[in-house]
Design an enzyme around this catalytic site. Sequence first.
Site, short mmCIF file in Angstrom:
data_model
loop_
_atom_site.label_atom_id
_atom_site.label_comp_id
_atom_site.label_asym_id
_atom_site.label_seq_id
_atom_site.Cartn_x
_atom_site.Cartn_y
_atom_site.Cartn_z
N HIS A 34 0.86 -1.19 0.00
CA HIS A 34 0.00 0.00 0.00
C HIS A 34 0.90 1.23 0.00
CE1 HIS A 34 1.06 0.17 4.22
NE2 HIS A 34 0.62 -1.07 4.39
N GLY A 36 1.81 3.19 2.21
CA GLY A 36 2.78 3.24 3.30
C GLY A 36 4.09 2.56 2.88
N HIS A 37 3.99 1.36 2.31
CA HIS A 37 5.19 0.66 1.84
C HIS A 37 5.89 1.51 0.76
CE1 HIS A 37 2.78 -3.08 2.95
NE2 HIS A 37 3.87 -3.21 3.66
N LYS A 151 4.38 2.48 12.18
CA LYS A 151 3.13 1.83 12.63
C LYS A 151 3.46 0.63 13.53
CE LYS A 151 0.56 -1.07 10.33
NZ LYS A 151 0.23 -2.17 11.28
N MET A 186 -2.52 2.89 7.45
CA MET A 186 -2.47 1.96 6.32
C MET A 186 -1.78 0.67 6.77
SD MET A 186 -1.77 4.20 2.98
CE MET A 186 -2.87 5.55 2.59
#
Length: 289
Positions: A34, A36-37, A151, A186
């Site tokens: 997503h 975030g990655h 996260k 995310m």
Amino acid sequence: MFIIKQSKDLFRYLQKQRAAKKTIGFVPTMGALHQGHLSLVKKAGEESGVVVCSIFVNPTQFNDPKDFELYPKTLENDIYLLEKEACDVLFLPDTGEIYPSGITQTQVYELGYLESVLEGKYRPGHFQGVCQVVHRLIEIVRPNQLYIGQKDYQQCMVIRKLLTLIHSPAKIIICPTLREPNGLAMSSRNMRLSADEKQKAGGIFEALSYINKHMKAGPVKEMIEGAGNLLIQKELVADYVVIAKAEDLQIIDVWDGQTKIIALIAAFMGEVRLIDNMLLPLNFASYGN
Ligand code: PAF
């Protein structure tokens, strides 16, 4: 982008890059990528000569076999996204490549307190599994920089400890959490939520924001209770809502008003377990960067 499946091929490729004086930025993932990655890949691209991303759903870090089985897999889309983000190499090993002698753990990592609280407590063996796979990946990639998301704050601390334990010179770069418009962090696991559940799961961010807004020196009980109530209203079932020292994750009952702290939550939305955190007061520089 090269897709490399065998560690010996990746090792050889990276030796050439090192000989050409390129630094190596590494983004380990379990796929189902997503934004975030992708933000990690982007940052790695800005700071490194070569960017390697790995996708490997690591069986040894799942304490719940059902969670492993249901972990989302979206390889075609992952490849498309990585190419768009100008990733140089996707390392796509199979289990035999990562665990040539089988998945039984032979080395125990001395993680101490870090392994006994929060995720360590609720997911026994999880961090040993993370260390097993990250250790192996680091041996293969030998990165200069390793990019991971805030996260998974406790995982960031565990990996930092691992780097010390295995005497790796790699620098850990902890990158900010990206969020959906409703604040939901995310995560690949969000793919398992319905639209309605995703909406309600935004309650985790609301709870963290509540703590941030009401945080003051003194006992933290009221903040925790207030946050817990917000979770209940959104049908989130909490494993924990805690405030801890950002430095070492020691859980606190009373805040001195100065120590850097972090609020951490793990909660179920339906069958899906979600985690998130917020460094407090919000906006002080991310731990470790
Ligand atoms: O955060 C993850 O996706 C995984 O725990 C990691 C670091 C890739 C190890 O499998």
